[in-house]
Write an enzyme that holds these catalytic residues in place. Structure first.
Site, PDB file in Angstrom:
ATOM      1  N   VAL A  54       0.808  -1.223   0.000  1.00 42.48           N
ATOM      2  CA  VAL A  54       0.000   0.000   0.000  1.00 42.48           C
ATOM      3  C   VAL A  54       0.841   1.272   0.000  1.00 42.48           C
ATOM      4  CG1 VAL A  54      -1.906  -1.170   1.163  1.00 42.48           C
ATOM      5  CG2 VAL A  54      -0.258   0.145   2.527  1.00 42.48           C
ATOM      6  N   TYR A 155      -0.136   6.484  16.059  1.00 44.82           N
ATOM      7  CA  TYR A 155      -1.143   5.548  15.554  1.00 44.82           C
ATOM      8  C   TYR A 155      -2.543   6.157  15.657  1.00 44.82           C
ATOM      9  CZ  TYR A 155      -3.869   1.264  15.012  1.00 44.82           C
ATOM     10  OH  TYR A 155      -4.770   0.313  14.595  1.00 44.82           O
ATOM     11  N   LYS A 159      -5.157   7.122  12.595  1.00 45.51           N
ATOM     12  CA  LYS A 159      -6.503   6.566  12.481  1.00 45.51           C
ATOM     13  C   LYS A 159      -7.564   7.671  12.496  1.00 45.51           C
ATOM     14  CE  LYS A 159      -5.539   2.219  12.008  1.00 45.51           C
ATOM     15  NZ  LYS A 159      -5.873   1.504  10.751  1.00 45.51           N
ATOM     16  N   THR A 188      -2.984  -9.334  17.716  1.00 44.21           N
ATOM     17  CA  THR A 188      -2.311  -9.424  16.424  1.00 44.21           C
ATOM     18  C   THR A 188      -0.838  -9.105  16.628  1.00 44.21           C
ATOM     19  OG1 THR A 188      -2.594  -7.086  15.861  1.00 44.21           O
ATOM     20  CG2 THR A 188      -4.408  -8.571  15.286  1.00 44.21           C
TER      21      THR A 188
END
Length: 234
Positions: A54, A155, A159, A188
């Site tokens: 990406v 982060y 977002k 994760t």
């Protein structure tokens, strides 16, 4: 048959979402930077593999060209994302911050722009952007929410950008449904740790809300932020 592309789908939330959508009858493309890991995940799931980074315009264009040549696209799940482990020995600097924003925010625009010509040909085009409550101004100011007590400078900011990207695309491209999703705190490898090293619930549980929004019908919502219980405040 609904055809879906999921970025960052060789592991974690992306892989779990792919599994859920395949079970629902979707033809799924597993998008991944690592060809070996991506092909292995696709073979395991019964999906198709497409190499997709990406952060690389040429890679994105090549991936969507392949998908277009093989029949088109109905659903895009922008799942690929990275984080910096702030407060765990990693100092913040310009290059590391740019890397997070390039993947989490700019990456969504790269893939979405390349996918739009295909999505516009679909009878029910849908885009799901995987965001986070850490990017919600409401949740980070609400004491009852985990995001309130978890500082996340880079982060969370990336977002928040995903949220605005979602809103603006919903306004600018009304023929496609765009929604953001808070998948919940999920186990994760986010942040560069080992698989499952990030605390949280199993990816298969968090994948349910992502898959739900990927399967909305022609009368489904657009320009919203969704979580397990329904709509989340921006």
């Amino acid at each position: 048959m609904t055809t879906t592309l999921i970025t960052g789908a060789n592991k974690g939330l992306g892989k779990a979402t792919a599994q859920r959508l395949i079970a629902a009858g979707h033809t799924v493309y597993v998008g991944a930077r690592d060809e070996g890991a991506g092909r292995a995940a696709a073979d395991e799931l019964g999906a198709r593999f497409v190499r997709l980074d990406v952060t690389d315009d040429e890679s994105v264009a090549a991936a969507l060209k392949i998908i277009g040549a093989q029949g088109g696209l109905d659903v895009l799940v922008n799942n690929a994302g990275i984080a910096r482990r702030e407060g765990m020995g990693e100092a913040l600097d310009g290059p590391s911050v740019l890397e997070v924003f390039d993947t989490n925010a700019v990456g969504i625009i790269r893939v979405t722009e390349a996918a739009l010509p295909l999505l516009r040909k679909s009878a029910n085009p849908v885009v799901v952007n995987v965001s986070s409550a850490l990017g919600s101004f409401w949740a980070t100011h609400e004491p009852s929410r985990p995001a309130f007590a978890f500082p996340s400078i880079v982060y969370g900011s990336s977002k928040a950008a995903v949220s605005m990207i979602t809103v603006q695309y919903a306004k600018a491209v009304p023929e496609v449904k765009f929604n953001a999703v808070e998948p919940g705190i999920t186990a994760t490898s986010l942040g560069g740790g080992e698989p499952g090293s990030h605390p949280g619930r199993p990816a298969r549980e968090s994948a349910e809300v992502v898959a739900r929004m990927a399967m909305i019908g022609a009368d489904g919502p657009t320009g919203t932020f969704q979580e397990d219980a329904g709509e989340l405040g921006w």
